[in-house]
Design an enzyme around this catalytic site. Sequence first.
Site, PDB file in Angstrom:
ATOM      1  N   HIS A 154       0.821  -1.220   0.000  1.00 44.16           N
ATOM      2  CA  HIS A 154       0.000   0.000   0.000  1.00 44.16           C
ATOM      3  C   HIS A 154       0.852   1.266   0.000  1.00 44.16           C
ATOM      4  O   HIS A 154       0.361   2.341  -0.321  1.00 44.16           O
ATOM      5  CB  HIS A 154      -0.923   0.001   1.220  1.00 44.16           C
ATOM      6  CG  HIS A 154      -2.014  -1.024   1.106  1.00 44.16           C
ATOM      7  ND1 HIS A 154      -3.273  -0.721   0.650  1.00 44.16           N
ATOM      8  CD2 HIS A 154      -2.015  -2.355   1.329  1.00 44.16           C
ATOM      9  CE1 HIS A 154      -4.006  -1.817   0.623  1.00 44.16           C
ATOM     10  NE2 HIS A 154      -3.265  -2.829   1.046  1.00 44.16           N
ATOM     11  N   ASP A 362       3.497   9.392  -0.695  1.00 45.68           N
ATOM     12  CA  ASP A 362       2.296   8.624  -0.331  1.00 45.68           C
ATOM     13  C   ASP A 362       2.071   7.534  -1.376  1.00 45.68           C
ATOM     14  O   ASP A 362       2.190   7.804  -2.571  1.00 45.68           O
ATOM     15  CB  ASP A 362       1.078   9.562  -0.328  1.00 45.68           C
ATOM     16  CG  ASP A 362       0.084   9.231   0.774  1.00 45.68           C
ATOM     17  OD1 ASP A 362      -0.005   8.048   1.139  1.00 45.68           O
ATOM     18  OD2 ASP A 362      -0.602  10.146   1.258  1.00 45.68           O
TER      19      ASP A 362
HETATM   20  C1  GDG Z   1      -2.190   3.711   3.278  1.00 49.68           C
HETATM   21  C2  GDG Z   1      -1.159   4.405   2.378  1.00 49.68           C
HETATM   22  C3  GDG Z   1      -2.831   4.368   0.510  1.00 49.68           C
HETATM   23  C4  GDG Z   1      -8.935   9.644   7.678  1.00 49.68           C
HETATM   24  N1  GDG Z   1      -9.351  10.305   8.770  1.00 49.68           N
HETATM   25  C5  GDG Z   1     -10.557   9.813   9.069  1.00 49.68           C
HETATM   26  C6  GDG Z   1     -10.884   8.822   8.131  1.00 49.68           C
HETATM   27  N2  GDG Z   1      -9.869   8.748   7.281  1.00 49.68           N
HETATM   28  C7  GDG Z   1      -9.851   7.865   6.107  1.00 49.68           C
HETATM   29  C8  GDG Z   1      -9.790   8.633   4.811  1.00 49.68           C
HETATM   30  C9  GDG Z   1      -9.191   7.582   3.883  1.00 49.68           C
HETATM   31  C10 GDG Z   1      -8.272   6.796   4.827  1.00 49.68           C
HETATM   32  O1  GDG Z   1      -8.701   7.056   6.153  1.00 49.68           O
HETATM   33  C11 GDG Z   1      -6.817   7.250   4.705  1.00 49.68           C
HETATM   34  O2  GDG Z   1      -6.301   6.732   3.530  1.00 49.68           O
HETATM   35  P1  GDG Z   1      -5.030   7.343   2.823  1.00 49.68           P
HETATM   36  O3  GDG Z   1      -4.899   6.689   1.502  1.00 49.68           O
HETATM   37  O4  GDG Z   1      -5.200   8.813   2.692  1.00 49.68           O
HETATM   38  O5  GDG Z   1      -3.786   7.094   3.787  1.00 49.68           O
HETATM   39  P2  GDG Z   1      -3.137   5.923   4.763  1.00 49.68           P
HETATM   40  O6  GDG Z   1      -3.939   5.726   5.985  1.00 49.68           O
HETATM   41  O7  GDG Z   1      -1.744   6.384   5.004  1.00 49.68           O
HETATM   42  O8  GDG Z   1      -3.151   4.575   3.904  1.00 49.68           O
HETATM   43  C12 GDG Z   1      -1.858   5.251   1.315  1.00 49.68           C
HETATM   44  C13 GDG Z   1      -3.740   3.571   1.445  1.00 49.68           C
HETATM   45  O9  GDG Z   1      -2.987   2.841   2.401  1.00 49.68           O
HETATM   46  C14 GDG Z   1      -4.615   2.584   0.668  1.00 49.68           C
HETATM   47  O10 GDG Z   1      -3.847   1.733  -0.123  1.00 49.68           O
HETATM   48  O11 GDG Z   1      -3.615   5.199  -0.315  1.00 49.68           O
HETATM   49  O12 GDG Z   1      -0.911   5.833   0.431  1.00 49.68           O
HETATM   50  O13 GDG Z   1      -0.282   5.222   3.155  1.00 49.68           O
HETATM   51  O14 GDG Z   1     -10.176   6.702   3.392  1.00 49.68           O
HETATM   52  O15 GDG Z   1     -11.050   9.088   4.430  1.00 49.68           O
HETATM   53  N3  GDG Z   1     -12.044   8.142   8.135  1.00 49.68           N
HETATM   54  C15 GDG Z   1     -12.927   8.439   9.128  1.00 49.68           C
HETATM   55  N4  GDG Z   1     -12.680   9.398  10.088  1.00 49.68           N
HETATM   56  C16 GDG Z   1     -11.502  10.106  10.085  1.00 49.68           C
HETATM   57  O16 GDG Z   1     -11.297  10.978  10.940  1.00 49.68           O
HETATM   58  N5  GDG Z   1     -14.097   7.778   9.141  1.00 49.68           N
END
Ligand code: GDG
Length: 469
Positions: A154, A362
Amino acid sequence: MSRLVVVSNRVAPIKEGKVAAGGLAVGVYDALRQSGGIWFGWSGEVSATPQTSTETVGNITYVTMGLTKRDYDQYYRGFSNATLWPIFHYRIDLARYNREEYEGYRRVNAMLAEKLKPLLQPDDIIWIHDYHLIPFAEACRMLGIRNRIGFFLHIPFPAPEILTAIPPHNELLKTFCYYDLIGFQTDTDRLAFQDYVTREVRGIIEPDGSLTAYGQNFRAGVYPIGVMPDEIQQTAASYRGRRQLIGRNSEGGLRQMIISVDRLDYSKGLVERFKAYETFLDRYPEHRRNVEFIQIAPTSRSDVKTYQAIRQQLESEAGHLNGRLSDLDWTPLHYLNKSHERRILMGLFRSADIGFVTPLRDGMNLVAKEYVAAQDPNDPGVLVLSRFAGAARELTSALIINPYDTVGMAEALDRALRMSLAERKDRYEHMMRAIRAADLGAWRDNFLRDLRSFVSRPKASGTAQVFAL
Ligand code: GDG
């Protein structure tokens, strides 16, 4: 269809009919529901006498286990999050290496493989997720497990020169070769991996595109993770009360709104973002009092030292910015350190004029895609996106910025806030086409299709030939 067995560091059971969680969990859950199977991993508990728990809901069995404090410290806090995470995000300066932690990482992977073995059926397909579990397939092969095993990374895969900062990099890379299929978010990641395999360990690219190294034949492919645009659009449109957070300007109109949502992590570029916002308010004073920036950043890994440091730094930046620029009736930056319900986030995305997504590095960044999918097609906001997010490969109609360029980011904010409706719609439509073409279902189906169909050469049984330099 053969059963699916998913192994991830954390298991996120989703209650029937409830899509409360973010992308990844939903994608995995849907895949499991289609073919039935097991979701296996750590329960999140740490105790002196770790328990295993098994719960079956419909055709999915959730098997979770606790970790001892030592395992947690070495495998999770140590090698996974204090070595692999920073190095894979190009932050050698924040990484540490400790041999005991590495051994703990290997030990926990072996222990998990051992616990999984009795649950497996011969034709199960096994799908491993992320950097905590890189050596999982090797551990399985050592136990004689011959099922097809795929791995999805990821996070980014670093350039070989960065990866080699991890002392046992050869050994770690070797463990990748026991998978049948390795999935990356972008072609940059896949190429970095291939570069390492061909140059550092003299692996070869076969005529059919598969790779052979350490006596193992396997395939590496690109599977950008996506979101579910229709579900997001619906959730975002149905959320009412979304404007409560934002104040009014002196003419009585609602202020423009910039939003960012990230786990509180140094890879997300929050400090640089706060500085860019402050520069924007200094360089374009006409926007003062007409704009508010909401940064939602739930804490994560708060017991890892570097995460405590970034939190302190952010609090100080936010305090400095608001102290210097706020007025009795205007707070330029709202820095919220807690998580929010998903439907609230999607509603906020829809009402924000700018989605400000500026990671330093990222794997993909799902927030960028969620922000776009949540927009009102008749009046969409603008995505300002870092070139170092995997998502920038697909969302080329965002305003692409370099997060190390403070003034460049400030200029992009100004441009976005002034952008005409026609240009905003144009950019939005282009991005939505990309989001629909590579949604969450496509990510899951393409990976599993390739994993099921890959015909690898016979595997050596635990005594791989080593070509390492
Ligand atoms: C890893 C990789 C890759 C965030 N705050 C809240 C919340 N979120 C949700 C967001 C989004 C998810 O969490 C975060 O996803 P990201 O992709 O931005 O980042 P990582 O957690 O670092 O994830 C990344 C991912 O894996 C998938 O392969 O894209 O690059 O680092 O969905 O909306 N959700 C809720 N409350 C929050 O306060 N419900």
